[in-house]
Design an enzyme around this catalytic site. Structure first.
Site, short mmCIF file in Angstrom:
data_model
loop_
_atom_site.label_atom_id
_atom_site.label_comp_id
_atom_site.label_asym_id
_atom_site.label_seq_id
_atom_site.Cartn_x
_atom_site.Cartn_y
_atom_site.Cartn_z
N ILE A 208 0.86 -1.18 0.00
CA ILE A 208 0.00 0.00 0.00
C ILE A 208 0.90 1.23 0.00
O ILE A 208 1.68 1.44 0.93
CB ILE A 208 -0.92 0.03 1.26
N HIS A 209 0.84 2.02 -1.08
CA HIS A 209 1.71 3.19 -1.14
C HIS A 209 1.12 4.36 -1.90
O HIS A 209 1.64 5.46 -1.84
CB HIS A 209 3.05 2.82 -1.80
N ARG A 210 0.01 4.13 -2.63
CA ARG A 210 -0.52 5.17 -3.50
C ARG A 210 -1.02 6.36 -2.67
O ARG A 210 -1.70 6.19 -1.68
CB ARG A 210 -1.64 4.60 -4.37
N ARG A 243 6.39 6.57 2.38
CA ARG A 243 5.21 7.44 2.49
C ARG A 243 4.17 6.81 3.41
O ARG A 243 3.58 7.49 4.26
CB ARG A 243 4.59 7.69 1.11
#
Length: 361
Positions: A208-210, A243
């Site tokens: 999960i990074h978007r 992030r």
């Protein structure tokens, strides 16, 4: 000898670019000059990365990163233009949908140099995504659009590209060639499965990074609530993007799953080969899951790889916790052959032949 300049800015682009570079070196009819914009600063992209991955080292490294979209694209445009004036290539090759992609295409077009866009025609139909803007603009100023799928070709035709003096070809997905090549090396290069004491098909791989997910507290809470619930019955392993880590700390979230440091490409391939299924908001990982015969839960509202959903290999859940858990459970019970030829064969060779034809005209 003809010359091309290849613009790369992120680790996945180097992996894809290596496929074409190997074909170029095989036939020796084209000189390739590689420019690394530095867009995605990645500690894994050391000299060892290039040596182990058998990737040609860039002739130029621009070190442009950590800026706003406008500043980054502008600086890249300026510096790439300087390089093109020195190198005088017959074509510029760009991949995908990053700021590096658009900057490379713009710099070339303004100097009347032919533009080759690999992974052309992909659409999420979400104009809030900077990637969508980059890919649409790059397609429009391209000379050769290398499409990975029939849907990508259809997208271009729906947008009127048949009316433009642009060559559209369906070559297939170059990432397929990359996965096939590197899968033969990953087991000897990575010990991650042993290091983490993981058992084959006994864990879920998640990424999960978007930004649309990480920067929205509700979405982040929902996704990780689902992953925590799944982790109770099936270990969830998640390489933690900087992030995502930053936003989890900001929102004071401490999900009980197995977090690991970001991993190199060989380790990611080993995790893919050995997991039971994939939960991700990454575009590239959706396809790599398919290439490794794994079902995929897509934690986004749309996908560029619609054929995966249409053929039952992936499903879109958004960040809805209940949907993520439901489809995870369904996929665990599902059996499918993964035999449909969605992404072509010998893609690098086909792209090479088209580029050679383009620059010899």
């Amino acid at each position: 000898m003809k010359k091309i300049v290849t613009i790369l800015g992120a680790r996945p682009q180097f992996v894809k670019g290596a496929v074409l570079s190997r074909v170029i070196q095989k036939y020796t009819e084209i000189e390739e000059v590689i420019v690394h914009t530095g867009q995605h600063f990645d500690a894994n992209m050391s000299a060892v990365f290039f040596d182990e991955m058998q990737i040609p080292k860039p002739k130029y490294n621009l070190n442009i990163n950590g800026l706003s979209h406008g500043a980054m694209t502008g600086q890249m445009l300026e510096k790439i233009e300087d390089i093109l004036l020195v190198e005088k290539p017959d074509a510029v090759v760009v991949y995908g949908d990053t700021n590096s992609t658009l900057a490379g295409a713009l710099a070339a077009k303004k100097l009347h140099i032919k533009v080759v866009h690999i992974e052309a025609g992909l659409r999420s139909f979400n104009m809030q995504m900077p990637e969508e803007i980059n890919r649409i603009l790059t397609d429009r100023i391209g000379n050769l659009l290398s499409c990975p799928t029939e849907i990508a070709v259809s997208n271009l035709k729906d947008e009127g590209f048949d009316n433009f003096d642009i060559l559209i070809e369906k070559h297939g997905d170059i990432m397929k060639d990359a996965v096939e090549f590197y899968s033969k090396l990953s087991e000897e290069k990575s010990t991650i499965i042993k290091d983490l004491s993981l058992e084959k098909n006994e864990f879920v791989l998640a990424t999960i990074h978007r930004q649309e997910n990480t920067d929205d507290e509700n979405k982040l809470v929902n996704v990780f609530s689902a992953l925590e619930e799944i982790h109770k019955t099936k270990q969830v392993v998640l390489p933690l993007h900087p992030r995502t880590k930053k936003m989890l700390e900001k929102y004071k979230l401490q999900p009980h799953i197995t977090f690991i440091e970001p991993v190199g490409y060989f380790s990611m391939l080993e995790l893919l080969k050995n997991c039971s299924l994939v939960i991700t908001d990454s575009g590239g990982l959706q396809k790599e899951a398919f290439f490794n015969k794994k079902f995929c839960v897509i934690a986004r509202e749309e996908t560029e790889w619609k054929e995966l959903v249409d053929n039952g290999y992936a499903t879109i859940t958004g960040t809805n916790s209940e949907k993520i858990i439901k489809h995870f459970q369904q996929f665990l019970k599902k059996s499918k052959g993964f035999n449909e030829p969605l992404y072509g064969e010998n893609v690098g060779e086909k792209i090479y032949e088209s580029i050679l034809k383009l620059i010899k005209e």
